[in-house]
Design an enzyme around this catalytic site. Structure first.
Site, short mmCIF file in Angstrom:
data_model
loop_
_atom_site.label_atom_id
_atom_site.label_comp_id
_atom_site.label_asym_id
_atom_site.label_seq_id
_atom_site.Cartn_x
_atom_site.Cartn_y
_atom_site.Cartn_z
N HIS A 178 -9.37 -4.13 13.18
CA HIS A 178 -8.35 -4.75 12.33
C HIS A 178 -7.89 -6.01 13.07
CE1 HIS A 178 -4.21 -4.58 10.18
NE2 HIS A 178 -5.08 -5.26 9.47
N ASP B 161 -9.00 -10.77 9.01
CA ASP B 161 -8.42 -9.42 9.00
C ASP B 161 -9.33 -8.26 9.38
OD1 ASP B 161 -5.82 -8.09 8.25
OD2 ASP B 161 -7.10 -7.01 6.84
N ARG C 86 1.54 -12.43 -1.59
CA ARG C 86 0.23 -12.62 -0.95
C ARG C 86 -0.64 -13.60 -1.72
NH1 ARG C 86 -1.45 -9.73 3.94
NH2 ARG C 86 0.20 -8.20 4.27
N LYS D 256 -8.33 -2.38 1.66
CA LYS D 256 -8.11 -1.56 2.83
C LYS D 256 -8.80 -0.20 2.71
CE LYS D 256 -5.98 -3.67 6.15
NZ LYS D 256 -5.72 -5.07 5.93
N SER E 155 0.41 -5.54 10.47
CA SER E 155 0.75 -6.40 9.35
C SER E 155 1.91 -7.34 9.70
CB SER E 155 1.12 -5.53 8.16
OG SER E 155 1.26 -6.32 7.03
N LYS F 182 -2.17 -12.41 12.47
CA LYS F 182 -3.64 -12.47 12.48
C LYS F 182 -4.14 -13.62 11.61
CE LYS F 182 -4.25 -8.26 11.06
NZ LYS F 182 -2.83 -7.90 11.04
N THR F 183 -3.66 -13.66 10.37
CA THR F 183 -4.13 -14.70 9.44
C THR F 183 -3.63 -16.07 9.88
OG1 THR F 183 -4.17 -13.11 7.64
CG2 THR F 183 -4.16 -15.43 7.03
N ARG G 155 0.82 -1.20 0.00
CA ARG G 155 0.00 0.00 0.00
C ARG G 155 0.86 1.26 0.00
NH1 ARG G 155 -1.97 0.39 4.48
NH2 ARG G 155 -1.40 -1.63 5.36
N1 LIG Z 1 5.58 -17.43 16.19
C1 LIG Z 1 4.90 -16.99 15.14
N2 LIG Z 1 3.60 -16.60 15.27
C2 LIG Z 1 2.91 -16.13 14.22
N3 LIG Z 1 3.42 -16.01 12.96
C3 LIG Z 1 4.70 -16.41 12.77
C4 LIG Z 1 5.48 -16.91 13.83
N4 LIG Z 1 6.70 -17.21 13.35
C5 LIG Z 1 6.68 -16.92 12.05
N5 LIG Z 1 5.49 -16.44 11.66
C6 LIG Z 1 5.15 -15.98 10.29
O1 LIG Z 1 4.75 -14.61 10.36
C7 LIG Z 1 3.81 -14.30 9.37
C8 LIG Z 1 2.53 -13.72 9.96
O2 LIG Z 1 1.76 -13.19 8.89
P1 LIG Z 1 0.20 -13.05 8.83
O3 LIG Z 1 -0.24 -13.21 7.41
O4 LIG Z 1 -0.46 -13.95 9.80
O5 LIG Z 1 0.07 -11.54 9.24
P2 LIG Z 1 -1.21 -10.66 9.47
O6 LIG Z 1 -1.20 -10.22 10.88
O7 LIG Z 1 -2.40 -11.41 9.01
O8 LIG Z 1 -0.88 -9.41 8.53
P3 LIG Z 1 -1.79 -8.55 7.48
O9 LIG Z 1 -2.71 -7.68 8.28
O10 LIG Z 1 -0.80 -7.77 6.73
O11 LIG Z 1 -2.52 -9.51 6.63
C9 LIG Z 1 3.52 -15.58 8.62
O12 LIG Z 1 4.31 -15.60 7.47
C10 LIG Z 1 3.96 -16.66 9.64
O13 LIG Z 1 4.37 -17.84 9.02
O1 LIG Z 2 -3.42 -4.07 3.28
C1 LIG Z 2 -2.48 -4.83 3.01
O2 LIG Z 2 -1.69 -4.65 2.08
C2 LIG Z 2 -2.30 -6.05 3.80
C3 LIG Z 2 -2.90 -6.00 5.10
O3 LIG Z 2 -3.80 -6.74 5.38
C4 LIG Z 2 -2.39 -5.03 6.06
O4 LIG Z 2 -1.43 -4.33 5.75
O5 LIG Z 2 -2.93 -4.99 7.17
CA LIG Z 3 -3.51 -11.18 7.04
MN LIG Z 4 -4.45 -6.52 7.51
#
Ligand SMILES: Nc1ncnc2c1ncn2[C@@H]1O[C@H](COP(=O)(O)OP(=O)(O)OP(=O)(O)O)[C@@H](O)[C@H]1O
Ligand SMILES: O=C([O-])CC(=O)C(=O)O
Ligand SMILES: [Ca+2]
Ligand SMILES: [Mn+2]
Length: 666
Positions: free
Chosen positions: A348, A385, A450, A329, A366, A370-371, A184
Site C-alpha cells: 500500500h 497507491d 476524491r 480496494k 489514508s 502517498k498521492t 469504505r
Molecule cells: N506536509 C504535508 N505533507 C503531505 N500532505 C499534506 C501536508 N500538508 C497537508 N497535506 C494534505 O494531506 C493530504 C494527503 O492526502 P493524500 O491523497 O496524499 O493521501 P494518501 O496517502 O494518498 O491517502 P489514500 O491512501 O487514502 O489515497 C492532501 O490533501 C494534502 O494536501
Molecule cells: O480506499 C479508499 O477509500 C481510499 C484509499 O486509497 C485508502 O483508504 O487507502
Molecule cells: Ca491516495
Molecule cells: Mn490508499
C-alpha cells in the site's frame, strides 16, 4: 439626395416607384446576375442523407470495440450454428456465464448496447430449450443490455441521463454522488473461510478478514446477480491489474452505474482494442449491486452493507454501498493474496522514479500523503497507491490515481489540479450550480472528496508503470500529536518496526474546536487490505530491502510545535524539501543525532527547511507537555506491538529480536 432612396450610382439597387408611396423597397440584384448565383454563401456540395434519421446515422462512425456489431448489417444473432462465434458473441456468452444464476443454472439473455438506443444490437446466442413452466421466471424471459467497456464520453452520457447527481464541472470532470456511503465499510467486509483460506489467511484479533461461509457467500452472490439481471442494463468492464506483464490479472467488473464503470475504467489498466478482443475468461469478477442492500436476516450480516470476497471462486460481491473505492480496494486485497504466493510483495504505497532511475516507495495510511508526495513534478510517477515488488523491480497494480480533494489548491498541487478534467470522476464535491466551479474547501457532503483519473493525466507519469528496485522506502505518518520528527533515518529493524506498526494519528472529528488526536495503528500501513499475517509481508520487505540496500525513512507529514489545536501541520512545501533531500541522496550524507525514547536519527540540517523544526522539542513552547505527549505516544506504540511480540519475522531469529528492540525505550 441622401435619404430619398434614389441613389443608384453603382447600379446595385434602386427603389421602385413604390418607395414613393411608403411601401417596402423592392431589391433588384446586379444586372446580368443569374438566378443560381443569388445565394453566394450556401455553396455546399450535395448532402448524403434524405431524412433526419439518415443524418443522425451519419453522425456516429462505427468503432471497435465499443459499438455493437463488428460485422456490418446489424442483424440480431440467432442460435449459434456451426460457424465460429465472433468476438462480440464470445464476449456476450462470457458475460452471460458470469451472470448465471447458480440456483437456476442459466445465464441471462443479453443484448449488447443501450436499451434506448435505436442502433441495431446483437444478443447472446441462446439455445432454445424446453423448460418446465415452473422453472420459467420473468427475469429469464427478458433481455439485459450489456454496456461493455464503454468509453468515457459514452459513460458521461449514461451518467448524466440516468444517474441523479451527475454533472459536468467547469473543467470537464464528471461530478458524482456515491450516496449514503462516502468511504469504505471495513466492518462489513467478509472473506470466505474454507479449508484453504482457514490456514492461509490471517484471522482473529486485529485481522481485517471477518469470516463468512461459502453458502452465505452464494446467497449474497445470488442476490447481487438477481438484482443486476433484473435491470434493463448493466455495465461490464474487462480490464487488467498489474503492469508487470508476467503477473497481470484479468478482472471483470459488473455494475449498475455508469459512475462505477467510469471509475474502474480510470483505476484499472485499460486494455487495447486488440487485448479486449482476446480477453477470454476473467481471473476475477466483481458483482457490484451498489445501492441494493444485503438481507439482514442472512447469516453473518450485521448491517445492510456487505462486501464479500471469495478467493476460491475468484469473486467479490458488493451489496448496499455505492462507494466506488470498495471495488479498487477489494481487488487490492485479492492482490495481497495472489502476489505473495508468487513471491511478490504487494504494497500500500505510492511510487515514483527520478531521472537517474532511483525509485522511492511512499507507505502511509489514508491521508498521509502517498498521492500528494508521489505526484512530483521533478520525477516520474509510477503509481500513487498500490504496487508490487518482485525480483524484477516494482510495478503499479492500477491504471489510475485516486486523490483526496479536500482543500485542494492549484498552487500546492498543480499536477493533481490539472488532472481534474474531462474523463475524471469527482466524487462528492460541492460546486456552484451555475458556473459548475468546484469548491474544494466545502465538506458539506463529506471530508473524503476524491478524484479518480487515469495515470496518464499526470504529465510525467511513467508508462508502462514499472521501475527498478527501490532505493528509498519512505514511511509517512501524519502525527497529529506533533512529537515525531519531520524526518528521521531508520535502520532496517526500525523500518520493520514502523512498517508493522503502521502508525498515523489523524484528527478525531471535523467539528469546531480542539479535538484529541486519535492514534491509528494499521499493520503494513494497510491492515484493511492485507490477507496474510503482517509478519509475512514484513519478512518479504526486510529481505528485499536488505538485498537491494534500500534505506528506510520516517517522515511526519502531520503536526509540529504542538499537538493538533496548539501546533500546526507541517507545511507541504517543507515536506517536499525533505523528500527532495531523500531523493537527491544529500540526506544520506548528512550528520545526525539520536532522539530519546524512539531512538530516531534526526538530520541536523535539511536544505530549505528551518532547522528549528527538525528537532520536535525545539518547536514546542511547553517542553513538559512535549515530553508527556511523547511518552503517551510511546505507550500507544508499545501496547499496539504486543500482539506481534510472539511472532517470528522470516527465518532470521536475530532480525526478530532487533525489530522488537527497535521500538520506543522508556
Ligand atoms: N506536509 C504535508 N505533507 C503531505 N500532505 C499534506 C501536508 N500538508 C497537508 N497535506 C494534505 O494531506 C493530504 C494527503 O492526502 P493524500 O491523497 O496524499 O493521501 P494518501 O496517502 O494518498 O491517502 P489514500 O491512501 O487514502 O489515497 C492532501 O490533501 C494534502 O494536501
Ligand atoms: O480506499 C479508499 O477509500 C481510499 C484509499 O486509497 C485508502 O483508504 O487507502
Ligand atoms: Ca491516495
Ligand atoms: Mn490508499
Amino acid at each position: 439626395m441622401a435619404g430619398n432612396g434614389n441613389e443608384n450610382a453603382d447600379g446595385d439597387f434602386s427603389f421602385s416607384a413604390a418607395a414613393a408611396r411608403d411601401a417596402l423597397p423592392r431589391i433588384t440584384t446586379e444586372k446580368g446576375a443569374k438566378s443560381a448565383d443569388v445565394c453566394h454563401d450556401d455553396t455546399a456540395p450535395r448532402v448524403n442523407f434524405q431524412t433526419i434519421d439518415e443524418l443522425h446515422s451519419l453522425q456516429k462512425k462505427r468503432s471497435a470495440p465499443t459499438t455493437p456489431l463488428k460485422e456490418g448489417g446489424g442483424v440480431v444473432m440467432g442460435t449459434s450454428g456451426p460457424t465460429t462465434p465472433s468476438s462480440g458473441e464470445t464476449m456476450l456468452q462470457s458475460v452471460s456465464a458470469s451472470l448465471a444464476s447458480l440456483t437456476r443454472e442459466t445465464g441471462p439473455k443479453l443484448i449488447r448496447g443501450d436499451p434506448t438506443s435505436a442502433a441495431k444490437v446483437a444478443h447472446v446466442p441462446h439455445t432454445p430449450t424446453s423448460v418446465p413452466a415452473a422453472d420459467v421466471s420473468d427475469s429469464g424471459l427478458k433481455f439485459t443490455h450489456i454496456l461493455h467497456n464503454l468509453s468515457p464520453a459514452e459513460l458521461y452520457e449514461q451518467a448524466i441521463k440516468y444517474e441523479k447527481g451527475s454533472f459536468v464541472t467547469s473543467t470537464g470532470a464528471l461530478a458524482t454522488l456515491s450516496g449514503a456511503k462516502t468511504g469504505r465499510s471495513p466492518k462489513d467486509k467478509r472473506v470466505v473461510k474454507d479449508e484453504t483460506t482457514a490456514s492461509e489467511l490471517w484471522w482473529g484479533k486485529g485481522s481485517p478478514n471477518i469470516e463468512m461461509d461459502e453458502q452465505t457467500f452464494l446467497v449474497n452472490r445470488e442476490r447481487a446477480v438477481d438484482y443486476l439481471n433484473s435491470l434493463d442494463k448493466v455495465f461490464v468492464n474487462d480490464q487488467y491489474l498489474n503492469w508487470d506483464p508476467e503477473n497481470r490479472i484479468k478482472v471483470r467488473i459488473v455494475s449498475a452505474r455508469a459512475y462505477h464503470s467510469l471509475f474502474m475504467h480510470n483505476m484499472c489498466i485499460r486494455p487495447t482494442p486488440e487485448e479486449l478482443e482476446n480477453f477470454g475468461t476473467p481471473d476475477f469478477t466483481i458483482y457490484n449491486a451498489g445501492k441494493f442492500p444485503c438481507n439482514r436476516y442472512t447469516h453473518y450480516m450485521t448491517s445492510s452493507t456487505s462486501v464479500d470476497i471469495n478467493l476460491g471462486r475468484r469473486e467479490m460481491v458488493i451489496l448496499g454501498t455505492q462507494y466506488a473505492g470498495e471495488m479498487k480496494k477489494g481487488l487490492f486485497g485479492v492482490m495481497h493474496y495472489l502476489m505473495p504466493k508468487r513471491k511478490i510483495l504487494s504494497l500500500h504505497s505510492g511510487c515514483n522514479m527520478g531521472k537517474e532511475g532511483d525509485v522511492a516507495l511512499f507507505f502511509g495510511l489514508s491521508g498521509t500523503g502517498k498521492t500528494t508526495l508521489s505526484t512530483d513534478h521533478n520525477r516520474y510517477l509510477i503509481g500513487d497507491d498500490e504496487h508490487c515488488w518482485s525480483d524484477a523491480g516494482v510495478s503499479n497494480i492500477e491504471g489510475g490515481c485516486y486523490a483526496k480533494c479536500i482543500d485542494l489548491s492549484r498552487e500546492k498541487e498543480p499536477d493533481i489540479w490539472n488532472a481534474i478534467k474531462f474523463g475524471t470522476v469527482l466524487e462528492n464535491v460541492v460546486f456552484d450550480e451555475h458556473t459548475r466551479e468546484v469548491d474544494y474547501n466545502d465538506k458539506s457532503v463529506t471530508e473524503n472528496t476524491r478524484a479518480a483519473y487515469p495515470i496518464e493525466y499526470i504529465p510525467n507519469s511513467k508508462i508502462p508503470c514499472v521501475g527498478p528496485h527501490p532505493k528509498n522506502v519512505i514511511l509517512l505518518a501524519c502525527d497529529a500529536f506533533g512529537v515525531l520528527p519531520p524526518i528521521s533515518k531508520l535502520d532496517l529493524a526500525q523500518t520493520m518496526y514502523h512498517f508493522i506498526s503502521g502508525y498515523t494519528a489523524l484528527v478525531a472529528g471535523t467539528e469546531e474546536g480542539v479535538k484529541e488526536p486519535r492514534a491509528t495503528f494499521s499493520a503494513c500501513f494497510g491492515a484493511a487490505f492485507i490477507m496474510l499475517h503482517p509478519t509475512k509481508y514484513a519478512a518479504m520487505l526486510a529481505e528485499k530491502m536488505q538485498a537491494q540496500g534500500a534505506t528506510g525513512w520516517l517522515v511526519n507529514t502531520g503536526w509540529s510545535g504542538g499537538s493538533y489545536g496548539a501546533g500546526s501541520r507541517i507545511k507541504l512545501a517543507y515536506t517536499r524539501k525533505i523528500i527532495d533531500a531523500i531523493h537527491s541522496g544529500s540526506l544520506l550524507n548528512a550528520t545526525y543525532h539520536k532522539t530519546e525514547i524512539f531512538g530516531l536519527e534526526i538530520p541536523n540540517e535539511v536544505e530549505g527547511v528551518p532547522s528549528e523544526i527538525l528537532e520536535p522539542m525545539n518547536a514546542w513552547e511547553d517542553k513538559e507537555a512535549y515530553k508527556d505527549t511523547l511518552l503517551k505516544l510511546a505507550g500507544l506504540f508499545r501496547n499496539n506491538f504486543e500482539t506481534f511480540t510472539s511472532h517470528k519475522i522470516g527465518d532470521d531469529g536475530k532480525l526478530t529480536e532487533e525489530i522488537l528492540a527497535a521500538g520506543p525505550n522508556f
